[in-house]
Design a protein around this motif. Structure first.
Motif, PDB file in Angstrom:
ATOM      1  N   PRO A 176       0.823  -1.212   0.000  1.00  0.00           N
ATOM      2  CA  PRO A 176       0.000   0.000   0.000  1.00  0.00           C
ATOM      3  C   PRO A 176       0.856   1.261   0.000  1.00  0.00           C
ATOM      4  O   PRO A 176       1.832   1.339   0.738  1.00  0.00           O
ATOM      5  CB  PRO A 176      -0.807  -0.104   1.304  1.00  0.00           C
ATOM      6  N   GLY A 177       0.495   2.230  -0.805  1.00  0.00           N
ATOM      7  CA  GLY A 177       1.150   3.530  -0.823  1.00  0.00           C
ATOM      8  C   GLY A 177       2.519   3.538  -1.464  1.00  0.00           C
ATOM      9  O   GLY A 177       3.227   4.530  -1.392  1.00  0.00           O
TER      10      GLY A 177
ATOM     11  N   ALA B 282       2.900   0.858  -6.866  1.00  0.00           N
ATOM     12  CA  ALA B 282       2.717  -0.142  -7.912  1.00  0.00           C
ATOM     13  C   ALA B 282       1.428   0.146  -8.680  1.00  0.00           C
ATOM     14  O   ALA B 282       0.410   0.466  -8.087  1.00  0.00           O
ATOM     15  CB  ALA B 282       2.647  -1.534  -7.301  1.00  0.00           C
ATOM     16  N   ALA B 283       1.507   0.063  -9.996  1.00  0.00           N
ATOM     17  CA  ALA B 283       0.321   0.285 -10.825  1.00  0.00           C
ATOM     18  C   ALA B 283      -0.254  -1.073 -11.191  1.00  0.00           C
ATOM     19  O   ALA B 283       0.371  -1.854 -11.896  1.00  0.00           O
ATOM     20  CB  ALA B 283       0.694   1.073 -12.064  1.00  0.00           C
ATOM     21  N   GLY B 284      -1.442  -1.355 -10.690  1.00  0.00           N
ATOM     22  CA  GLY B 284      -2.019  -2.676 -10.904  1.00  0.00           C
ATOM     23  C   GLY B 284      -2.625  -2.840 -12.278  1.00  0.00           C
ATOM     24  O   GLY B 284      -2.536  -3.893 -12.893  1.00  0.00           O
ATOM     25  N   HIS B 285      -3.216  -1.782 -12.785  1.00  0.00           N
ATOM     26  CA  HIS B 285      -3.953  -1.912 -14.032  1.00  0.00           C
ATOM     27  C   HIS B 285      -3.663  -0.699 -14.896  1.00  0.00           C
ATOM     28  O   HIS B 285      -3.711   0.426 -14.413  1.00  0.00           O
ATOM     29  CB  HIS B 285      -5.457  -1.986 -13.703  1.00  0.00           C
ATOM     30  N   LEU B 286      -3.330  -0.921 -16.135  1.00  0.00           N
ATOM     31  CA  LEU B 286      -3.076   0.196 -17.054  1.00  0.00           C
ATOM     32  C   LEU B 286      -4.237   0.295 -18.020  1.00  0.00           C
ATOM     33  O   LEU B 286      -4.753  -0.708 -18.491  1.00  0.00           O
ATOM     34  CB  LEU B 286      -1.794  -0.030 -17.848  1.00  0.00           C
ATOM     35  N   GLU B 287      -4.610   1.541 -18.293  1.00  0.00           N
ATOM     36  CA  GLU B 287      -5.667   1.721 -19.281  1.00  0.00           C
ATOM     37  C   GLU B 287      -5.315   2.949 -20.106  1.00  0.00           C
ATOM     38  O   GLU B 287      -5.229   4.056 -19.566  1.00  0.00           O
ATOM     39  CB  GLU B 287      -7.011   1.914 -18.574  1.00  0.00           C
ATOM     40  N   ALA B 288      -5.058   2.743 -21.364  1.00  0.00           N
ATOM     41  CA  ALA B 288      -4.748   3.885 -22.235  1.00  0.00           C
ATOM     42  C   ALA B 288      -6.035   4.633 -22.537  1.00  0.00           C
ATOM     43  O   ALA B 288      -7.108   4.035 -22.605  1.00  0.00           O
ATOM     44  CB  ALA B 288      -4.100   3.412 -23.526  1.00  0.00           C
ATOM     45  N   ALA B 289      -5.912   5.929 -22.684  1.00  0.00           N
ATOM     46  CA  ALA B 289      -7.100   6.733 -22.987  1.00  0.00           C
ATOM     47  C   ALA B 289      -7.615   6.360 -24.379  1.00  0.00           C
ATOM     48  O   ALA B 289      -6.811   6.127 -25.276  1.00  0.00           O
ATOM     49  CB  ALA B 289      -6.745   8.206 -22.938  1.00  0.00           C
TER      50      ALA B 289
ATOM     51  N   ALA C 257       4.327   9.033  -0.323  1.00  0.00           N
ATOM     52  CA  ALA C 257       3.519   7.864  -0.672  1.00  0.00           C
ATOM     53  C   ALA C 257       2.346   8.286  -1.534  1.00  0.00           C
ATOM     54  O   ALA C 257       1.924   9.433  -1.512  1.00  0.00           O
ATOM     55  CB  ALA C 257       3.017   7.171   0.591  1.00  0.00           C
ATOM     56  N   ALA C 258       1.855   7.350  -2.307  1.00  0.00           N
ATOM     57  CA  ALA C 258       0.674   7.599  -3.123  1.00  0.00           C
ATOM     58  C   ALA C 258      -0.194   6.362  -3.074  1.00  0.00           C
ATOM     59  O   ALA C 258       0.306   5.246  -2.942  1.00  0.00           O
ATOM     60  CB  ALA C 258       1.079   7.908  -4.554  1.00  0.00           C
ATOM     61  N   GLN C 259      -1.475   6.560  -3.162  1.00  0.00           N
ATOM     62  CA  GLN C 259      -2.395   5.428  -3.069  1.00  0.00           C
ATOM     63  C   GLN C 259      -3.469   5.571  -4.139  1.00  0.00           C
ATOM     64  O   GLN C 259      -4.188   6.566  -4.165  1.00  0.00           O
ATOM     65  CB  GLN C 259      -3.043   5.407  -1.685  1.00  0.00           C
TER      66      GLN C 259
ATOM     67  N   ALA D  88     -11.140  10.304 -18.775  1.00  0.00           N
ATOM     68  CA  ALA D  88     -10.690  10.175 -20.158  1.00  0.00           C
ATOM     69  C   ALA D  88     -11.859  10.517 -21.067  1.00  0.00           C
ATOM     70  O   ALA D  88     -13.023  10.295 -20.706  1.00  0.00           O
ATOM     71  CB  ALA D  88     -10.222   8.747 -20.434  1.00  0.00           C
TER      72      ALA D  88
ATOM     73  N   GLY E 119     -10.269   2.289 -11.763  1.00  0.00           N
ATOM     74  CA  GLY E 119      -9.312   1.211 -11.527  1.00  0.00           C
ATOM     75  C   GLY E 119      -7.914   1.488 -12.033  1.00  0.00           C
ATOM     76  O   GLY E 119      -7.006   0.699 -11.801  1.00  0.00           O
ATOM     77  N   ALA E 120      -7.719   2.596 -12.751  1.00  0.00           N
ATOM     78  CA  ALA E 120      -6.367   2.902 -13.236  1.00  0.00           C
ATOM     79  C   ALA E 120      -6.086   4.377 -13.034  1.00  0.00           C
ATOM     80  O   ALA E 120      -5.495   5.035 -13.882  1.00  0.00           O
ATOM     81  CB  ALA E 120      -6.225   2.510 -14.712  1.00  0.00           C
TER      82      ALA E 120
ATOM     83  N   ASP F 286      -4.039   5.868 -11.057  1.00  0.00           N
ATOM     84  CA  ASP F 286      -2.634   6.260 -10.916  1.00  0.00           C
ATOM     85  C   ASP F 286      -1.946   6.391 -12.263  1.00  0.00           C
ATOM     86  O   ASP F 286      -1.282   7.384 -12.541  1.00  0.00           O
ATOM     87  CB  ASP F 286      -1.892   5.275 -10.005  1.00  0.00           C
ATOM     88  N   SER F 287      -2.138   5.392 -13.141  1.00  0.00           N
ATOM     89  CA  SER F 287      -1.460   5.466 -14.438  1.00  0.00           C
ATOM     90  C   SER F 287      -2.070   6.554 -15.311  1.00  0.00           C
ATOM     91  O   SER F 287      -1.365   7.238 -16.057  1.00  0.00           O
ATOM     92  CB  SER F 287      -1.506   4.117 -15.138  1.00  0.00           C
TER      93      SER F 287
ATOM     94  N   LEU G 172       1.197   5.709 -22.678  1.00  0.00           N
ATOM     95  CA  LEU G 172       0.652   4.477 -22.113  1.00  0.00           C
ATOM     96  C   LEU G 172       0.494   3.354 -23.139  1.00  0.00           C
ATOM     97  O   LEU G 172       0.780   2.202 -22.808  1.00  0.00           O
ATOM     98  CB  LEU G 172      -0.687   4.755 -21.429  1.00  0.00           C
TER      99      LEU G 172
ATOM    100  N   LEU H 220       1.244  -1.306 -22.763  1.00  0.00           N
ATOM    101  CA  LEU H 220       0.161  -2.270 -22.578  1.00  0.00           C
ATOM    102  C   LEU H 220       0.612  -3.666 -22.996  1.00  0.00           C
ATOM    103  O   LEU H 220       1.602  -3.823 -23.727  1.00  0.00           O
ATOM    104  CB  LEU H 220      -1.049  -1.854 -23.417  1.00  0.00           C
TER     105      LEU H 220
END
Lengths: 359, 182
Positions: free
Chosen positions: A22-23, A26-33, B2-4, B21, B152-153, B155-156, B168, B172
C-alpha cells in the motif's frame, strides 16, 4: 545534508509494475485513454490554448488575478532580470483618477526594496511616497519655497566620484554630468520663457560659461548667481562664442535675453527661492530616496515642472555615479527603481523635454 | 512520499485527484473556443489539468487507414436495404476525412485526459472531491465531449496526463501497433 542515491534504499525489489504494497506506487492496471481519429483539418478544432495561462511567480506579489484567483507577481526589474518577459526594465502605469496607480507603484517600490533594489522617487507631488521611504529608513529631501534649495550647477557626488576614477571612466562620468547639467539649465530657461527653448547661441554661452566656472571654483560648487555674473562680465572666451565682432555693446545686446532669463533663477526671480542658492540636502545614492515637492502649490505649474526636471537630472546623476563606481569595482553594484510620478505635468509644461529630461 | 490509487481517485501527498478520459469526441462542427470553459480555472477545483494527447500517423499509413475506414462505412450502408441515419452519418464523415487526407491534411489519433485535484483537508476532503467531480461533469457538457473516470487505473491515468512524455499505449500487454492492425 545531501541524500546520496546509494543510501536511499527501499526494502525489497520492485516488481514489473513497481514496489508492491500500500502507498508504494505499484500500478495494478493500465488503461490507455481511448483515441479518436481525425484529420488535422478537424483535430485543431479542440484548441487547447483557448484561455490564457497563468503568470510566472517572479517578482513582487501584487494581488490576485480577477478571473482565476491566481497570485499575480509583477515588477519591471524582476520581469526584465529574472523572468525575461520584457526587453527593457521599465513600466508605464496608466489609469483613471483614483484607481490606484500610485498604490501599485508604491507596492512595487516596497517589494523591490525587499529584493535589494533602491527606490528613487524623483518628485513626489502629493506626497504619496514620503511615509513609505521614511519607514524604509531612506532619505526624504524636501524642496520648495522656504523648504529646501537645489543648485542645478552642483554636480553632487560626481566630483568626489570622479576623483576616485581614472582615464576614460573619469572623462565619461564628467562629460555625462556636464551634459545633464546643460540640459537642465536649458530646460529651466525654457520653463521661464513659457515653453520656448534657448537659441543655439545662448546654449553655447551657457555651455562655455559653466565650463569657465568649473575651472575657477576651487571646491565649492558654483551657483546660478556666479553664472549670471560671468555672463554679465563677458570674458574673452564668451565674447568669442557670442560673435560680438569686438564690440562690447553688441555682446550686451546679444546676451540680454539670456541675462533676463537667468535673473528669474536667482534670488528675487520667479524661481529664485528654490534654484538661487547652494543645494541644502544632496541626494544620496546608497539608500531609498524621495524628493518631496508637495509643498509647491498646484497653481504654480512652472515651478512644479522646473522642480521635477531638475530633480530628475540630479537623481539620474546619482544613479550614473553609482554605476560608474560599480563598473570600476569601487563600490558594490546597486540597482535603482526610479519613480517619475505625475509625468504629465512636465509633459504639459513645455516642449523639448523628451531630449532635455529623460537622460 | 507515498501515493495510493483507489478505484475512482488517486491520493498523493496532500491532495486527491480524479482523472477522466474522453470517451466521446465532439460530434459536428466546433469552434476554437469550445474548450474555453473546460480549460478556465474553476472555483471548486484547486488544480485542473486538461491534457490532449496526439499521435500523428505516418503519411503512408494515413492513406491506407482513411481508405479502409471509407470502405467499412460504405459497406455498412450498402449491406442494408434501409441504412440507419447513424450509418449514413458515418459514411459522410469517412468520405470527408478521405477527401481532406487526399488534399494533403495529416491524420492524427487524439485522446484527452482531464485531472481535477483538490487539497486534502482532514474534514472536508470528501465534500471537496464531490464538488470537483460535479464541476468537471458540468464542464464536459459545455465542451461537447463525453468524459468517463478512468476506473481502476487512476494512478497510471494521472501519470499519463503529466507533461513527462509517458505514452501508455506502448506499455500495454497488447502493444499499439498490434491493436492498430487488428
Amino acid at each position: 545534508m545531501r541524500l546520496r542515491p546509494g543510501r536511499l534504499r527501499v526494502a525489497g525489489e520492485p516488481g514489473a509494475r513497481g514496489f508492491a504494497g500500500p502507498g508504494r506506487g505499484a500500478a495494478g492496471h493500465l488503461e490507455a485513454a481511448p483515441e479518436w481519429r481525425a484529420t488535422t483539418v478537424q483535430a485543431c478544432g479542440l484548441w487547447p490554448f483557448a484561455v490564457g495561462t497563468g503568470t510566472p511567480m517572479t517578482g513582487v506579489p501584487l494581488g490576485r488575478d480577477l478571473l482565476s484567483g491566481a497570485t499575480l507577481c509583477c515588477d519591471p526589474v524582476s520581469w526584465f532580470q529574472r523572468a525575461r518577459l520584457i526587453s527593457t526594465p521599465s513600466a508605464f502605469v496608466l489609469g483613471r483618477p483614483g484607481l490606484g496607480k500610485s498604490t501599485v507603484v508604491r507596492r512595487m517600490a516596497l517589494g523591490l526594496a525587499g529584493y535589494g533594489v533602491l527606490p528613487l522617487v524623483l518628485g513626489d507631488l502629493k506626497p504619496d511616497y514620503v511615509d513609505l521611504v521614511d519607514a524604509l529608513g531612506g532619505q526624504v529631501v524636501s524642496l520648495g519655497d522656504g523648504r529646501g534649495r537645489l543648485n542645478v550647477l552642483d554636480p553632487g557626488e560626481t566630483a568626489a566620484a570622479a576623483r576616485r576614477l581614472t582615464g576614460d571612466a573619469r572623462a565619461r562620468l564628467l562629460a555625462d554630468a556636464h551634459g545633464r547639467r546643460q540640459a537642465t539649465l536649458s530646460g529651466l530657461v525654457t520653463v521661464l520663457r513659457g515653453g520656448a527653448p534657448p537659441t543655439d547661441r545662448e546654449e553655447t554661452v551657457l555651455d562655455r560659461a559653466t565650463r569657465l566656472l568649473d575651472d575657477r571654483s576651487g571646491g565649492t560648487p558654483a551657483t546660478v548667481h556666479d553664472l549670471l555674473q560671468v555672463v554679465r562680465d563677458g570674458p574673452a572666451e564668451l565674447r568669442a562664442v557670442v560673435v560680438d565682432r569686438g564690440e562690447r555693446r553688441r555682446y550686451d545686446e546679444l546676451t540680454e535675453a539670456l541675462e533676463a532669463s537667468l535673473l528669474g533663477l536667482v534670488d528675487g526671480g520667479r524661481l529664485g527661492r528654490v534654484f538661487g542658492g547652494p543645494t541644502t540636502v544632496p541626494i544620496r545614492r546608497d539608500r531609498p530616496v524621495v524628493v518631496d515637492v508637495s509643498s509647491v502649490d498646484d497653481a504654480r505649474t512652472d515651478l512644479q515642472a522646473a522642480l521635477l526636471l531638475a530633480t530628475w537630472s540630479q537623481g539620474f546623476g546619482a544613479v550614473a555615479v553609482s554605476h560608474a563606481l560599480a563598473d570600476a569595482g569601487l563600490e558594490p553594484r546597486r540597482h535603482h527603481v526610479v519613480v517619475l510620478d505625475e509625468l504629465w505635468r512636465v509633459l504639459r509644461a513645455g516642449r523639448g523635454w523628451s531630449t532635455g529630461s529623460t537622460r | 512520499m507515498a501515493a495510493q490509487a483507489r478505484w475512482s481517485s488517486y491520493r498523493h501527498d496532500g491532495a486527491e485527484s480524479v482523472t477522466w478520459a474522453m470517451t466521446g469526441a465532439p460530434r459536428g462542427e466546433v469552434g476554437c473556443a469550445v474548450l474555453a470553459d473546460l480549460l478556465a480555472p474553476h472555483p471548486d477545483v484547486d488544480r485542473k489539468r486538461v491534457t490532449l494527447l496526439y499521435r500523428p500517423l505516418e503519411d503512408g499509413r494515413a492513406a491506407r487507414a482513411v481508405e479502409r475506414d471509407r470502405h467499412t462505412a460504405d459497406f455498412r450502408v450498402a449491406s442494408s436495404r434501409r441504412p440507419s441515419a447513424r450509418a449514413l452519418a458515418e459514411q459522410r464523415a469517412a468520405t470527408r476525412t478521405a477527401e481532406e487526407e487526399a488534399r494533403g491534411a495529416g491524420l492524427v489519433d487524439f485522446a484527452m485526459l482531464v485531472t481535477a485535484t483538490v487539497v486534502d483537508t482532514p474534514d472536508g476532503a470528501p465534500d471537496a472531491l464531490a464538488a470537483a467531480r460535479a464541476a468537471v461533469d458540468t464542464l464536459a457538457g459545455t465542451a461537447r465531449v463525453q468524459l468517463r473516470p478512468v476506473f481502476g487505473a487512476q494512478d497510471s491515468a494521472f501519470a499519463a496526463a503529466l507533461p513527462v512524455g509517458l505514452v501508455l499505449p506502448v506499455h500495454l500487454g497488447v502493444p499499439a501497433e498490434l491493436r492498430g492492425a487488428l
